[in-house]
Motif scaffolding. Structure first.
Motif, PDB file in Angstrom:
ATOM      1  N   GLY A  94       0.812  -1.204   0.000  1.00 44.62           N
ATOM      2  CA  GLY A  94       0.000   0.000   0.000  1.00 44.62           C
ATOM      3  C   GLY A  94       0.840   1.246   0.000  1.00 44.62           C
ATOM      4  O   GLY A  94       2.051   1.203  -0.239  1.00 44.62           O
ATOM      5  N   LEU A  95       0.182   2.365   0.283  1.00 44.18           N
ATOM      6  CA  LEU A  95       0.834   3.673   0.343  1.00 44.18           C
ATOM      7  C   LEU A  95       1.156   3.994   1.791  1.00 44.18           C
ATOM      8  O   LEU A  95       0.282   3.895   2.657  1.00 44.18           O
ATOM      9  CB  LEU A  95      -0.083   4.734  -0.249  1.00 44.18           C
ATOM     10  CG  LEU A  95       0.387   6.185  -0.146  1.00 44.18           C
ATOM     11  CD1 LEU A  95       1.661   6.391  -0.947  1.00 44.18           C
ATOM     12  CD2 LEU A  95      -0.721   7.119  -0.627  1.00 44.18           C
ATOM     13  N   VAL A  96       2.379   4.391   2.038  1.00 37.58           N
ATOM     14  CA  VAL A  96       2.800   4.723   3.397  1.00 37.58           C
ATOM     15  C   VAL A  96       3.687   5.958   3.346  1.00 37.58           C
ATOM     16  O   VAL A  96       4.407   6.177   2.360  1.00 37.58           O
ATOM     17  CB  VAL A  96       3.529   3.534   4.049  1.00 37.58           C
ATOM     18  CG1 VAL A  96       4.792   3.185   3.285  1.00 37.58           C
ATOM     19  CG2 VAL A  96       3.822   3.783   5.511  1.00 37.58           C
ATOM     20  N   GLN A  97       3.638   6.764   4.381  1.00 40.46           N
ATOM     21  CA  GLN A  97       4.477   7.957   4.452  1.00 40.46           C
ATOM     22  C   GLN A  97       5.907   7.597   4.823  1.00 40.46           C
ATOM     23  O   GLN A  97       6.143   6.569   5.470  1.00 40.46           O
ATOM     24  CB  GLN A  97       3.904   8.934   5.464  1.00 40.46           C
ATOM     25  CG  GLN A  97       2.565   9.536   5.053  1.00 40.46           C
ATOM     26  CD  GLN A  97       2.126  10.631   6.000  1.00 40.46           C
ATOM     27  OE1 GLN A  97       2.591  10.725   7.126  1.00 40.46           O
ATOM     28  NE2 GLN A  97       1.205  11.468   5.535  1.00 40.46           N
ATOM     29  N   PRO A  98       6.857   8.435   4.434  1.00 47.27           N
ATOM     30  CA  PRO A  98       8.251   8.191   4.840  1.00 47.27           C
ATOM     31  C   PRO A  98       8.359   8.037   6.351  1.00 47.27           C
ATOM     32  O   PRO A  98       7.729   8.781   7.116  1.00 47.27           O
ATOM     33  CB  PRO A  98       8.970   9.453   4.349  1.00 47.27           C
ATOM     34  CG  PRO A  98       8.157   9.909   3.187  1.00 47.27           C
ATOM     35  CD  PRO A  98       6.733   9.603   3.558  1.00 47.27           C
ATOM     36  N   GLY A  99       9.135   7.039   6.740  1.00 52.89           N
ATOM     37  CA  GLY A  99       9.278   6.732   8.158  1.00 52.89           C
ATOM     38  C   GLY A  99       8.251   5.751   8.681  1.00 52.89           C
ATOM     39  O   GLY A  99       8.349   5.292   9.825  1.00 52.89           O
ATOM     40  N   GLY A 100       7.289   5.412   7.859  1.00 56.20           N
ATOM     41  CA  GLY A 100       6.211   4.530   8.275  1.00 56.20           C
ATOM     42  C   GLY A 100       6.590   3.059   8.210  1.00 56.20           C
ATOM     43  O   GLY A 100       7.727   2.692   7.896  1.00 56.20           O
ATOM     44  N   SER A 101       5.580   2.224   8.503  1.00 51.75           N
ATOM     45  CA  SER A 101       5.793   0.779   8.566  1.00 51.75           C
ATOM     46  C   SER A 101       4.724   0.043   7.769  1.00 51.75           C
ATOM     47  O   SER A 101       3.612   0.537   7.594  1.00 51.75           O
ATOM     48  CB  SER A 101       5.738   0.305  10.025  1.00 51.75           C
ATOM     49  OG  SER A 101       6.726   0.931  10.805  1.00 51.75           O
ATOM     50  N   LEU A 102       5.095  -1.137   7.316  1.00 51.24           N
ATOM     51  CA  LEU A 102       4.160  -2.032   6.637  1.00 51.24           C
ATOM     52  C   LEU A 102       4.523  -3.460   6.989  1.00 51.24           C
ATOM     53  O   LEU A 102       5.682  -3.756   7.294  1.00 51.24           O
ATOM     54  CB  LEU A 102       4.226  -1.873   5.114  1.00 51.24           C
ATOM     55  CG  LEU A 102       3.466  -0.751   4.430  1.00 51.24           C
ATOM     56  CD1 LEU A 102       3.723  -0.778   2.944  1.00 51.24           C
ATOM     57  CD2 LEU A 102       1.970  -0.834   4.721  1.00 51.24           C
ATOM     58  N   ARG A 103       3.527  -4.340   6.908  1.00 48.83           N
ATOM     59  CA  ARG A 103       3.757  -5.765   7.090  1.00 48.83           C
ATOM     60  C   ARG A 103       3.196  -6.493   5.878  1.00 48.83           C
ATOM     61  O   ARG A 103       1.997  -6.429   5.614  1.00 48.83           O
ATOM     62  CB  ARG A 103       3.094  -6.296   8.353  1.00 48.83           C
ATOM     63  CG  ARG A 103       3.496  -7.740   8.667  1.00 48.83           C
ATOM     64  CD  ARG A 103       2.610  -8.356   9.701  1.00 48.83           C
ATOM     65  NE  ARG A 103       3.223  -9.514  10.335  1.00 48.83           N
ATOM     66  CZ  ARG A 103       2.547 -10.479  10.940  1.00 48.83           C
ATOM     67  NH1 ARG A 103       1.225 -10.418  10.999  1.00 48.83           N
ATOM     68  NH2 ARG A 103       3.181 -11.491  11.495  1.00 48.83           N
ATOM     69  N   LEU A 104       4.077  -7.172   5.159  1.00 48.90           N
ATOM     70  CA  LEU A 104       3.659  -7.968   4.016  1.00 48.90           C
ATOM     71  C   LEU A 104       3.494  -9.420   4.447  1.00 48.90           C
ATOM     72  O   LEU A 104       4.239  -9.913   5.299  1.00 48.90           O
ATOM     73  CB  LEU A 104       4.689  -7.883   2.895  1.00 48.90           C
ATOM     74  CG  LEU A 104       5.083  -6.492   2.413  1.00 48.90           C
ATOM     75  CD1 LEU A 104       6.062  -6.597   1.258  1.00 48.90           C
ATOM     76  CD2 LEU A 104       3.873  -5.680   2.026  1.00 48.90           C
ATOM     77  N   SER A 105       2.527 -10.086   3.835  1.00 46.62           N
ATOM     78  CA  SER A 105       2.298 -11.504   4.086  1.00 46.62           C
ATOM     79  C   SER A 105       2.225 -12.247   2.765  1.00 46.62           C
ATOM     80  O   SER A 105       1.811 -11.685   1.745  1.00 46.62           O
ATOM     81  CB  SER A 105       0.975 -11.720   4.841  1.00 46.62           C
ATOM     82  OG  SER A 105       0.973 -11.062   6.073  1.00 46.62           O
ATOM     83  N   CYS A 106       2.624 -13.501   2.776  1.00 42.10           N
ATOM     84  CA  CYS A 106       2.551 -14.342   1.590  1.00 42.10           C
ATOM     85  C   CYS A 106       2.245 -15.766   2.028  1.00 42.10           C
ATOM     86  O   CYS A 106       2.989 -16.340   2.822  1.00 42.10           O
ATOM     87  CB  CYS A 106       3.859 -14.294   0.816  1.00 42.10           C
ATOM     88  SG  CYS A 106       3.977 -15.490  -0.532  1.00 42.10           S
ATOM     89  N   THR A 107       1.164 -16.323   1.482  1.00 41.43           N
ATOM     90  CA  THR A 107       0.753 -17.679   1.837  1.00 41.43           C
ATOM     91  C   THR A 107       0.807 -18.586   0.622  1.00 41.43           C
ATOM     92  O   THR A 107       0.303 -18.223  -0.450  1.00 41.43           O
ATOM     93  CB  THR A 107      -0.664 -17.680   2.408  1.00 41.43           C
ATOM     94  OG1 THR A 107      -0.673 -16.886   3.609  1.00 41.43           O
ATOM     95  CG2 THR A 107      -1.118 -19.090   2.755  1.00 41.43           C
TER      96      THR A 107
END
Length: 123
Positions: free
Chosen positions: A10-23
């Motif tokens: 997705g879209l996130v601001q600089p310094g932000g966090s994301l969690r990707l998943s793959c099944t």
């Protein structure tokens, strides 16, 4: 057949966090290494991180200290937690899995890719 389905981009601001998943799903005996790769516009696909079935990890220098790869073997799922994101992290992120499958009566090791999930870091 084997399918890898990614989510969490997705879209996130600089310094932000994301969690990707793959099944991973489908017909296979077991999964060896799993990993995340990324491809930015105009660039080649590059390694982000990999993890063995026993939990040993490997990271690209560009993400060390900011990303953590993990997996749940019972769920055939690999995760990528990303912190301190910056514009250089913008890319399509692909999941990869090394799968053991019975093919033609032989147990073979086959690599599979997911369809990719877009990560955009922008203010």
């Amino acid at each position: 057949q084997v399918q890898l389905v990614e989510s969490g981009g997705g879209l996130v601001q600089p310094g932000g966090s994301l969690r990707l998943s793959c099944t991973a799903s489908g017909s296979f005996r077991s999964i060896n290494d799993m990993g995340w790769y990324r491809q930015a516009p105009g660039k080649q696909r590059e390694l982000v991180a990999t993890i063995t079935s026993y939990g040993s990890t490997n990271y690209a220098d560009s993400v060390k200290g900011r990303c953590t790869i993990s997996r749940d073997n019972a769920k055939n799922t690999v995760y990528l937690n990303m912190n301190g994101l910056n514009a250089e992290d913008t890319a399509v992120y692909y999941c990869n899995a090394d799968v053991n499958r019975w093919l033609g009566g032989l147990l073979r090791n086959v690599g599979y890719w997911g369809q990719g999930t877009q990560v955009t870091v922008s203010s």
